[in-house]
Design a protein around this motif. Sequence first.
Motif, mmCIF file in Angstrom:
data_model
loop_
_atom_site.group_PDB
_atom_site.id
_atom_site.type_symbol
_atom_site.label_atom_id
_atom_site.label_comp_id
_atom_site.label_asym_id
_atom_site.label_seq_id
_atom_site.Cartn_x
_atom_site.Cartn_y
_atom_site.Cartn_z
ATOM 1 N N VAL A 50 5.156 22.342 3.252
ATOM 2 C CA VAL A 50 4.800 23.965 3.997
ATOM 3 C C VAL A 50 3.346 23.607 4.829
ATOM 4 O O VAL A 50 2.071 22.879 3.677
ATOM 5 N N GLU A 103 6.150 0.184 2.327
ATOM 6 C CA GLU A 103 7.334 0.786 2.436
ATOM 7 C C GLU A 103 8.050 0.651 3.273
ATOM 8 O O GLU A 103 7.578 0.142 4.261
ATOM 9 N N VAL A 134 -10.011 8.765 4.705
ATOM 10 C CA VAL A 134 -9.105 9.835 4.934
ATOM 11 C C VAL A 134 -7.901 10.759 4.450
ATOM 12 O O VAL A 134 -6.845 9.553 3.753
ATOM 13 N N ASP A 173 -5.663 12.721 1.458
ATOM 14 C CA ASP A 173 -5.698 12.142 -0.006
ATOM 15 C C ASP A 173 -6.598 11.863 -0.445
ATOM 16 O O ASP A 173 -7.654 11.334 -1.666
ATOM 17 N N GLY A 182 1.477 7.913 6.193
ATOM 18 C CA GLY A 182 1.584 8.551 5.947
ATOM 19 C C GLY A 182 0.946 9.637 7.016
ATOM 20 O O GLY A 182 0.466 8.901 8.325
ATOM 21 N N GLY A 203 -3.108 8.461 8.196
ATOM 22 C CA GLY A 203 -2.527 6.664 8.726
ATOM 23 C C GLY A 203 -1.959 6.849 10.349
ATOM 24 O O GLY A 203 -2.975 6.075 10.755
ATOM 25 N N TYR A 231 6.845 13.261 10.890
ATOM 26 C CA TYR A 231 6.204 12.154 10.560
ATOM 27 C C TYR A 231 6.452 10.926 11.090
ATOM 28 O O TYR A 231 5.358 10.372 11.767
ATOM 29 N N SER A 235 4.928 -3.180 4.686
ATOM 30 C CA SER A 235 2.850 -4.482 4.271
ATOM 31 C C SER A 235 1.965 -4.406 3.013
ATOM 32 O O SER A 235 1.581 -3.167 4.070
#
Length: 396
Positions: free
Chosen positions: A46, A34, A273, A275, A11, A14, A95, A113
């Motif tokens: 936002v 994913e 780090v 969330d 995310g 990372g 992202y 992975s």
Amino acid sequence: MKYDVAVVGGGPAGLSAAQAAAKAGCKVVLFEREDSIAQYVRTSGVTWISDMRELGIPQEYYNPIRNYSFISPHNEVTLTSERADCCVLDVRRAYQYLGTIAAAAGAEIRVRSNVINIELNPSAGERYIRIKSLSEEKDVQSTIVIDASGFRAEIGRKLGFLSAWSRYGAGAEYECYCDDLDTETWYLMVGSMYSAAGYAWVFPVNKNRIRIGVGVGRPDTVEDPIKKLNHLIKNRLRPLDRIKNIQTLEFHYGLIPNQGLVKSFVDDGIMLVGDSAGFSNPLLLEGIRFAIRFGRLAGEVAATSIPFNGSREHLMKYETTCKRILSSKVSSALKVQSRWLKLSDNEWDQELDIISDLRMDEFLDFIRADFSRSKMLRLGLSHPKLMVRSLFRLVT
Ligand SMILES: Cc1cc2nc3c(=O)[nH]c(=O)nc-3n(C[C@H](O)[C@H](O)[C@H](O)COP(=O)(O)OP(=O)(O)OC[C@H]3O[C@@H](n4cnc5c(N)ncnc54)[C@H](O)[C@@H]3O)c2cc1C
């Protein structure tokens, strides 16, 4: 294969940590469970233009917002600014951009992975993570492991930094086609018809694309945000009655911790780090800018601590900096959130009047949780509007 830094989760936190550590010369690997970066969008995107500029996110990845509309059962207010300060990210593309710059800096990025375990050998200063990929299960050794796995906090939980989140938000959202949208206006909708403990939103991505969502707070309500969202769309509750030809194109669902910063998010060779460390602004439950900013900081501090085998003592610089910048903002915002969670529909109608009495700079400081103690104290004592004073007093 031994790495300096292994990052769990692709995310914004990372990817930013991986980029910064690789840029500083580390051998870095990032694992994402994913099939692709941002395969599933779990956020409504936002954020704030000044942060995106500072963090070097190109303008093509966000849509500027300058009108802030709030709707309650019997009220509606709009704050309008000459300048766009807020924006809605094109999440997948933004992202993917973070992934591209991490790869260009030299980080190895492995999708599909899943990190399923971590083992520490403290006497030898070794850390191994177990990866399950398409073809195999294997162990990877790394001096430092950065947990950026978001709500799952995969490593943090396994190592006992935290147990299950006691307070969290659950959100459901459709990304929709619609005809000829006002791209400069966001809507936040509050009150029981929208969410029993939380809010609903309408965020424009471009002229023909909009995100419509509902968020609820756990354990404050057991309400299902998906049912509420379907009801909102089916019945075209305000402001959807003004939007033409809404067609759902994509469904998003996500969870976000909502209990402030994790008490400690660093140990020998371990960093949390984004969330997984509880970095978000509780007022809007927005965490992307913190994930990127502090992800980068985590990567930089990790790099400087490699010669010291990633000792806690060296990694503490990261924790201390994050706490200095975030702790008081987040705890003040939690106080406002707790007031908002208790409001009845009628009280929400009045709260919107208070919000409409804020000047634009006051509103932005407030909603961004940029609470400078001296400024808030001054406003709490002497704001020209009596009702507003109570809001500012709350955060001092
Ligand atoms: C409904 C909703 C709406 C939101 N709206 C906003 C908003 O408007 N603005 C805003 O700023 N923030 C918003 N947020 C919050 C924002 O999404 C998060 O703060 C941000 O995504 C945190 O980034 P992160 O990198 O820490 O975690 P994430 O974005 O969750 O990324 C974690 C990644 O780790 C991967 N992963 C997890 N476990 C493993 C594992 N074991 N092995 C490998 N990979 C793994 C996941 O697949 C994921 O890709 C919202 C959140 C929700 C739930």
